[in-house]
Design an enzyme around this catalytic site. Structure first.
Site, mmCIF file in Angstrom:
data_model
loop_
_atom_site.group_PDB
_atom_site.id
_atom_site.type_symbol
_atom_site.label_atom_id
_atom_site.label_comp_id
_atom_site.label_asym_id
_atom_site.label_seq_id
_atom_site.Cartn_x
_atom_site.Cartn_y
_atom_site.Cartn_z
ATOM 1 N N LYS A 1 0.848 -1.191 0.000
ATOM 2 C CA LYS A 1 0.000 0.000 0.000
ATOM 3 C C LYS A 1 0.885 1.243 0.000
ATOM 4 O O LYS A 1 1.526 1.564 0.997
ATOM 5 C CB LYS A 1 -0.895 0.051 1.249
ATOM 6 N N GLY B 1 6.772 4.857 8.469
ATOM 7 C CA GLY B 1 5.896 6.009 8.639
ATOM 8 C C GLY B 1 6.118 6.625 9.999
ATOM 9 O O GLY B 1 7.202 6.497 10.583
ATOM 10 N N SER B 2 5.090 7.259 10.510
ATOM 11 C CA SER B 2 5.230 7.981 11.769
ATOM 12 C C SER B 2 5.267 7.012 12.952
ATOM 13 O O SER B 2 4.715 5.911 12.895
ATOM 14 C CB SER B 2 4.050 8.947 11.924
ATOM 15 N N VAL C 1 1.550 6.131 14.138
ATOM 16 C CA VAL C 1 0.834 5.060 13.412
ATOM 17 C C VAL C 1 1.589 3.733 13.573
ATOM 18 O O VAL C 1 0.978 2.674 13.719
ATOM 19 C CB VAL C 1 0.645 5.433 11.918
ATOM 20 N N GLU D 1 9.931 1.130 10.575
ATOM 21 C CA GLU D 1 10.912 2.199 10.319
ATOM 22 C C GLU D 1 10.170 3.504 10.565
ATOM 23 O O GLU D 1 9.288 3.871 9.785
ATOM 24 C CB GLU D 1 11.417 2.145 8.866
ATOM 25 N N CYS E 1 13.373 10.860 7.065
ATOM 26 C CA CYS E 1 13.475 10.378 8.449
ATOM 27 C C CYS E 1 14.901 10.481 8.970
ATOM 28 O O CYS E 1 15.113 10.553 10.167
ATOM 29 C CB CYS E 1 12.971 8.943 8.530
ATOM 30 N N GLU F 1 10.279 16.068 15.504
ATOM 31 C CA GLU F 1 10.625 15.847 14.103
ATOM 32 C C GLU F 1 9.825 16.831 13.249
ATOM 33 O O GLU F 1 8.603 16.783 13.230
ATOM 34 C CB GLU F 1 10.262 14.415 13.701
HETATM 35 P P1 NDP Z 1 2.098 7.964 8.418
HETATM 36 O O1 NDP Z 1 2.471 7.149 9.594
HETATM 37 O O2 NDP Z 1 0.966 8.878 8.536
HETATM 38 O O3 NDP Z 1 1.789 7.029 7.157
HETATM 39 C C1 NDP Z 1 2.641 6.027 6.720
HETATM 40 C C2 NDP Z 1 1.857 4.995 5.953
HETATM 41 O O4 NDP Z 1 0.966 4.332 6.858
HETATM 42 C C3 NDP Z 1 0.976 5.580 4.858
HETATM 43 O O5 NDP Z 1 0.934 4.666 3.764
HETATM 44 C C4 NDP Z 1 -0.369 5.670 5.541
HETATM 45 O O6 NDP Z 1 -1.447 5.711 4.647
HETATM 46 C C5 NDP Z 1 -0.366 4.392 6.354
HETATM 47 N N1 NDP Z 1 -1.323 4.366 7.454
HETATM 48 C C6 NDP Z 1 -1.932 5.412 8.060
HETATM 49 N N2 NDP Z 1 -2.777 4.964 9.026
HETATM 50 C C7 NDP Z 1 -2.698 3.622 9.023
HETATM 51 C C8 NDP Z 1 -3.320 2.589 9.790
HETATM 52 N N3 NDP Z 1 -4.188 2.856 10.752
HETATM 53 N N4 NDP Z 1 -2.998 1.308 9.517
HETATM 54 C C9 NDP Z 1 -2.098 1.003 8.563
HETATM 55 N N5 NDP Z 1 -1.488 1.939 7.790
HETATM 56 C C10 NDP Z 1 -1.771 3.221 8.020
HETATM 57 O O7 NDP Z 1 3.440 8.707 8.017
HETATM 58 P P2 NDP Z 1 3.683 9.632 6.788
HETATM 59 O O8 NDP Z 1 3.204 9.012 5.542
HETATM 60 O O9 NDP Z 1 3.150 10.986 7.136
HETATM 61 O O10 NDP Z 1 5.291 9.642 6.707
HETATM 62 C C11 NDP Z 1 6.029 10.490 7.470
HETATM 63 C C12 NDP Z 1 6.629 9.761 8.652
HETATM 64 O O11 NDP Z 1 7.342 8.591 8.224
HETATM 65 C C13 NDP Z 1 7.654 10.591 9.368
HETATM 66 O O12 NDP Z 1 7.431 10.539 10.750
HETATM 67 C C14 NDP Z 1 8.986 9.925 9.038
HETATM 68 O O13 NDP Z 1 9.983 10.079 9.971
HETATM 69 C C15 NDP Z 1 8.609 8.523 8.865
HETATM 70 N N6 NDP Z 1 9.560 7.855 7.987
HETATM 71 C C16 NDP Z 1 10.442 6.953 8.506
HETATM 72 C C17 NDP Z 1 11.385 6.347 7.718
HETATM 73 C C18 NDP Z 1 12.308 5.315 8.255
HETATM 74 O O14 NDP Z 1 12.816 4.535 7.472
HETATM 75 N N7 NDP Z 1 12.541 5.243 9.535
HETATM 76 C C19 NDP Z 1 11.488 6.653 6.300
HETATM 77 C C20 NDP Z 1 10.513 7.573 5.840
HETATM 78 C C21 NDP Z 1 9.580 8.151 6.680
HETATM 79 P P3 NDP Z 1 -2.031 7.134 4.153
HETATM 80 O O15 NDP Z 1 -1.039 7.694 3.234
HETATM 81 O O16 NDP Z 1 -3.273 6.804 3.447
HETATM 82 O O17 NDP Z 1 -2.234 7.971 5.365
#
Ligand code: NDP
Length: 449
Positions: free
Chosen positions: A154, A202-203, A206, A224, A258, A351
């Site tokens: 996804k 992601g964050s 989440v 991650e 990140c 962040e």
């Molecule tokens: P989010 O956590 O909002 O989203 C990440 C992904 O999770 C998206 O595909 C999102 O979908 C999906 N998601 C959201 N809610 C759910 C749920 N309840 N269940 C399952 N999946 C869900 O983060 P961002 O997309 O805003 O990315 C930014 C964050 O990612 C930053 O905090 C950054 O530091 C972190 N990051 C970490 C990295 C690492 O390798 N450590 C690398 C890159 C980013 P949707 O888009 O539809 O909301």
């Protein structure tokens, strides 16, 4: 059926409209992946390696198209976008060596011997954020496929275009890409019992919900998450080099990274000299049209995200200096340096995920390490010094997963990537990454008559 319009972040114009997958679509994809799983794990190792190389070749012949989609749909500078598409090819090629090297052990025991096998975990759900749609997608899917798993991915709702196109280039059923909402598709991947592992980037917020969801099924999970990394500059460093690279350590991808080194820590005795060198370096970052070859930094991903970033620089914020950003349409935000900042300033503690960096002085090595570690995150960081012993000491003392010495970058597909503390769980990339997509099976073979 819900639709989503992808906007070009540099122009705010619509690029295309996609149909978003529903929970029922996700269940159907999981069903197809389950059917493909039995076939895929049974493909002979050399043949699976060959199929992955063919997939890499298909990506290679679409690098320009993929780069164009990332420029339009994510606002990435074209040079960066080309590199990212090529990186997908390279990661596939690197892990195409895996199927023929999933080597178990032979363990001598009384009465016989034990052998171990690396069995695929099964179907993998891959949840990707919007900041690096291609690399992060590749880091999860390539080793998972190589280890004999099927993948349902996804992409982020905002940036689905490149993952969808790469999915079209892949073997049918083995890799499926479902654009849609995290709360629908992502949640279903987490909740569905047939999905055996979740790879989430992601964050932290989440990620913690995803981990709780996986716990209900004892589902494997790699996380991650966020970062608040330090770039530590000692007085004995090559200051010219440290100052020239510091903008790229935090403003690459407009700071939506990140690993961004968003806290620069400088030894007090060279602070003034560092700032003198840093100012022209920041002002020299080429911010502008992502489609133009010389551009180094593009726009932020969305209007909402720009508002989020701008909140870290309210009126009266201690702006030391700033780079430029275009006027007019587009979600632009200039590279911004804050100094001096209070220890409770959110720009210093949280962040930002945008082109905002703080500069803080320190007196000695011990204080540098204390400040660097004073964060719930632990993903990345840099150390600039000419003293090799200090470089190693500080690298060992800083609580993060990835560090660079006298360099601003620490992510390479040959080496493990992941975080300490709230930055994540598990590691991606490097030669051992496929192991995280297998279960070790141990079999005893009696040899006594
Ligand atoms: P989010 O956590 O909002 O989203 C990440 C992904 O999770 C998206 O595909 C999102 O979908 C999906 N998601 C959201 N809610 C759910 C749920 N309840 N269940 C399952 N999946 C869900 O983060 P961002 O997309 O805003 O990315 C930014 C964050 O990612 C930053 O905090 C950054 O530091 C972190 N990051 C970490 C990295 C690492 O390798 N450590 C690398 C890159 C980013 P949707 O888009 O539809 O909301």
């Amino acid at each position: 059926m819900s639709q989503f319009t992808v906007l070009n972040p540099a122009t705010e114009q619509a690029v295309t409209t996609l149909t978003q997958a529903s929970a029922e679509d996700t269940d159907a994809a999981i069903g197809r992946a389950a059917a493909a799983q039995e076939r895929w794990r049974a493909v002979a190792p050399g043949e699976r390696a060959g199929l992955l190389r063919r997939f890499a070749a298909a990506v290679d012949s679409h690098v320009e198209e993929l780069a164009g989609l990332e420029v339009a749909g994510s606002g990435h500078p074209v040079g960066q976008a080309r590199w990212e598409a090529g990186h997908v090819r390279d990661v596939l090629l690197y892990y195409s060596a895996t199927p023929e090297r999933l080597i178990g052990k032979q363990i001598p025991v009384p009465g016989g011997l034990n052998v171990t096998f690396h069995e695929p975990v099964g179907m993998v759900g891959l949840i990707v954020p919007w900041n690096f749609p291609m690399p992060i997608f590749a880091w999860g899917m390539a080793p998972a496929l190589a280890a004999g798993n099927t993948v349902v991915a996804k992409p982020a709702e905002l940036t689905p275009l490149t993952a969808v196109r790469i999915g079209e280039l892949a073997l049918e059923g083995v890799l499926q890409v479902l654009p849609g909402k995290g709360s629908v598709v992502g949640q279903r991947l987490v909740d569905h019992p047939a999905v055996r592992k979740i790879v989430f980037t992601g964050s932290t917020e989440v990620g913690s919900q995803v981990m709780a969801g996986c716990a209900r099924h004892i589902k494997r999970v790699t996380l991650e998450l966020g970062g608040k990394s330090a770039n530590i500059v000692f007085a004995d460093a090559d200051l010219e080099r440290a100052a020239a690279t510091a903008p790229y350590a935090v403003f690459d991808n407009a700071g939506q990274d990140c690993c961004a080194r968003s806290r620069i820590l400088v030894q007090r005795s060279v602070l003034d000299r560092f700032m003198e060198l840093f100012e022209p370096a920041v002002k020299g970052v080429a911010v502008g049209d992502p489609a133009s070859p010389g551009t180094e930094m593009g726009p932020l991903i969305s209007a909402a995200h720009r508002q989020h970033v701008a909140a870290y620089v309210p009126d009266g914020a201690p702006v030391a200096f700033r780079g430029s950003a275009p006027d007019g349409p587009g979600f632009w935000y200039p590279p911004t340096v804050l100094a001096p900042v209070g220890a409770d300033d959110p720009a210093y503690t949280e962040e930002v995920f945008g082109p905002v960096v703080t500069v803080t002085p320190f007196d000695d090595e011990a204080e540098a390490v204390t400040i660097a570690n004073d964060t719930p995150y632990g993903l990345s960081g840099s150390i600039f010094t000419s003293d090799v012993g200090r470089a190693i000491r500080v690298a060992r003392a800083v609580e993060t997963g990835n560090l660079s010495v006298n360099s601003h970058s620490s992510v390479r597909y040959w080496t493990p990537f992941g975080g300490f503390k709230q930055s994540g769980l598990g590691r991606e990339l490097g030669p051992d990454a496929p192991d995280a997509f297998t279960e070790t099976k141990n079999v005893f073979i009696a040899t006594e008559p």
